[in-house]
Design a protein around this motif. Structure first.
Motif, mmCIF file in Angstrom:
data_model
loop_
_atom_site.group_PDB
_atom_site.id
_atom_site.type_symbol
_atom_site.label_atom_id
_atom_site.label_comp_id
_atom_site.label_asym_id
_atom_site.label_seq_id
_atom_site.Cartn_x
_atom_site.Cartn_y
_atom_site.Cartn_z
ATOM 1 N N TRP A 104 0.644 -1.146 -0.317
ATOM 2 C CA TRP A 104 0.060 0.197 0.320
ATOM 3 C C TRP A 104 0.862 1.362 0.164
ATOM 4 C CZ3 TRP A 104 -4.945 -0.549 -0.779
ATOM 5 C CH2 TRP A 104 -5.795 -1.906 -0.323
ATOM 6 N N PHE A 105 0.113 2.134 -1.028
ATOM 7 C CA PHE A 105 0.929 3.515 -0.691
ATOM 8 C C PHE A 105 0.513 4.679 -0.610
ATOM 9 C CE2 PHE A 105 1.867 1.519 -5.263
ATOM 10 C CZ PHE A 105 1.602 2.563 -5.746
ATOM 11 N N PRO A 106 0.671 6.012 -0.178
ATOM 12 C CA PRO A 106 -0.278 6.880 0.073
ATOM 13 C C PRO A 106 0.619 7.734 -1.501
ATOM 14 C CG PRO A 106 1.184 7.385 1.126
ATOM 15 C CD PRO A 106 1.716 6.404 0.190
ATOM 16 N N ARG A 107 -1.178 8.175 -2.136
ATOM 17 C CA ARG A 107 -0.811 9.432 -3.208
ATOM 18 C C ARG A 107 0.232 10.700 -2.541
ATOM 19 N NH1 ARG A 107 -4.820 10.768 -6.741
ATOM 20 N NH2 ARG A 107 -6.427 9.363 -5.872
ATOM 21 N N GLY A 108 1.361 11.386 -3.429
ATOM 22 C CA GLY A 108 2.053 11.527 -3.402
ATOM 23 C C GLY A 108 3.902 10.951 -2.803
#
Length: 146
Positions: A104-108
């Motif tokens: 999982w990785f966040p926007r940005g």
């Protein structure tokens, strides 16, 4: 067969009404009253993805051809385990040893085109090959959450 985009491409000569097809397309791309797109693309905060990274375009095209021959040409979704096998074989990224799993990785967090493609690929779908500053990629989107 559950992809929104595939039936529209292959079903263009069907018996359905043209106006109905157009409104479905707008509903999946446009924003509803809540300000979120109907399919969740572009509105989530996190994406779970796998990818294949190659320095040379020829190598990424070879990997994509295997995906096309096995699943994409039939309109099927590529099973994550099968994508992982190809990532292990073709990817030049350290994540290739983990089947291309980026978690999982966040926007940005991811740069430029990689983020754009990751956050616009529907869950279960595989992107077409694309170029970033790191090389050529294919992404399999496995999930979205806020």
């Amino acid at each position: 067969m559950g992809k929104d985009s595939k039936p529209k491409e292959s079903g263009g000569k069907g018996k359905g009404k043209q106006a109905g097809g157009g409104s479905d397309e707008n509903a999946s791309k446009g924003k509803g009253k809540s300000g979120k797109s109907a399919d969740g693309l572009g509105t989530c905060t996190y994406v779970k993805a796998r990818h294949i990274l190659c320095e040379k375009q020829g190598k990424i095209n070879e990997a994509y051809k295997k995906l096309q021959d096995g699943w994409l040409s039939n309109g099927d979704k590529v099973p994550p385990a099968e994508f992982a096998k190809l990532a292990s074989e073709y990817s030049e990224c350290p994540s290739g040893k983990k089947g291309g799993d980026l978690g999982w990785f966040p926007r940005g967090k991811m740069a430029g085109p990689f983020q754009d493609v990751a956050f616009s690929t529907p869950v279960g779908a595989t992107s077409a090959p694309f170029k970033s500053t790191h090389g050529y990629h294919i992404i399999l989107c496995e999930g979205r959450k806020n």
